[in-house]
Design an enzyme around this catalytic site. Structure first.
Site, short mmCIF file in Angstrom:
data_model
loop_
_atom_site.label_atom_id
_atom_site.label_comp_id
_atom_site.label_asym_id
_atom_site.label_seq_id
_atom_site.Cartn_x
_atom_site.Cartn_y
_atom_site.Cartn_z
N GLU A 131 3.97 1.04 -5.43
CA GLU A 131 4.70 1.81 -4.41
C GLU A 131 5.38 0.76 -3.54
O GLU A 131 4.72 -0.12 -2.99
CB GLU A 131 3.74 2.66 -3.58
CG GLU A 131 3.18 3.85 -4.33
CD GLU A 131 2.52 4.88 -3.43
OE1 GLU A 131 2.68 4.81 -2.19
OE2 GLU A 131 1.85 5.76 -3.97
N GLY A 136 0.83 -1.20 0.00
CA GLY A 136 0.00 0.00 0.00
C GLY A 136 0.86 1.24 0.00
O GLY A 136 2.00 1.23 -0.50
N CYS A 137 0.34 2.31 0.55
CA CYS A 137 1.06 3.58 0.59
C CYS A 137 2.44 3.37 1.21
O CYS A 137 2.57 2.88 2.33
CB CYS A 137 0.26 4.61 1.39
SG CYS A 137 1.15 6.17 1.63
N PHE A 138 3.47 3.77 0.48
CA PHE A 138 4.83 3.45 0.93
C PHE A 138 5.30 4.23 2.15
O PHE A 138 6.24 3.82 2.82
CB PHE A 138 5.84 3.52 -0.20
CG PHE A 138 5.88 4.75 -1.08
CD1 PHE A 138 5.45 5.99 -0.68
CD2 PHE A 138 6.39 4.61 -2.37
CE1 PHE A 138 5.52 7.10 -1.52
CE2 PHE A 138 6.47 5.71 -3.22
CZ PHE A 138 6.03 6.97 -2.79
N TRP A 139 4.66 5.35 2.48
CA TRP A 139 5.11 6.13 3.64
C TRP A 139 5.04 5.33 4.93
O TRP A 139 5.98 5.30 5.72
CB TRP A 139 4.29 7.39 3.80
CG TRP A 139 4.36 8.37 2.68
CD1 TRP A 139 5.36 8.54 1.76
CD2 TRP A 139 3.36 9.34 2.35
NE1 TRP A 139 5.04 9.54 0.90
CE2 TRP A 139 3.82 10.05 1.22
CE3 TRP A 139 2.12 9.66 2.88
CZ2 TRP A 139 3.09 11.08 0.64
CZ3 TRP A 139 1.38 10.68 2.30
CH2 TRP A 139 1.87 11.38 1.19
#
Length: 154
Positions: free
Chosen positions: A53, A9-12
């Site tokens: 991502e 999912g969102c890499f952050w």
């Protein structure tokens, strides 16, 4: 040092979670698994590049094993959703393990099988050979640290 590459999912948030693991010496956000060379965030967000991502993790195998990184990976996201994590939808948010060696492939397959017992739905995580990892733009690196936040999970 060894390298592991994951998409969840969102890499952050994935980057931040891996940075908390003792023995991880670096984690970098970027793009992997697609075809265009040197993609940027705007390209990847179209969903037409095939890139996910991803987070490239450098780790000291004396201090943390690849199996321990896999165990952490399964807890960072919902691996049963296809092309989605929470409100983020698209192929770039898919769950994937990009293995760097036959040993990593075998460990990833065994780990996926073991992790399945913890989920009612089938795990959708793809296991694929690592390809070129393209680091994301600098403003995405260590994003949470730069913003003074600890997570974006709801």
């Amino acid at each position: 040092m060894e390298t592991a590459t994951f998409a969840a999912g969102c890499f952050w948030g994935v980057e931040a979670a891996f940075r908390q693991i003792e023995g991880v010496t670096d984690a970098k956000v970027g793009y992997s698994g697609g075809t265009p060379k040197n993609p940027n965030y705007r390209d990847v967000c179209t969903g037409r590049t095939g890139h996910a991502e991803a987070v490239e993790v450098k780790f000291d195998p004396v201090r943390v094993s690849y199996d321990q990184l896999l165990d952490a990976f399964w807890t960072m996201h919902d691996p049963t959703t296809v092309n989605r994590q929470g409100p983020d939808v698209g192929t770039q948010y898919r769950s994937a393990i990009f293995y760097h060696s036959p040993a990593q492939e075998a460990a990833a397959r065994a780990s996926k099988e073991k992790a399945q017992s913890g989920f009612r739905k089938p795990i959708a995580t793809e296991l694929t050979p690592a390809s070129v990892f393209y680091p994301a733009e600098e403003y995405h690196q260590r994003y949470f640290e730069k913003q003074g936040i600890s997570s974006c999970h709801i």
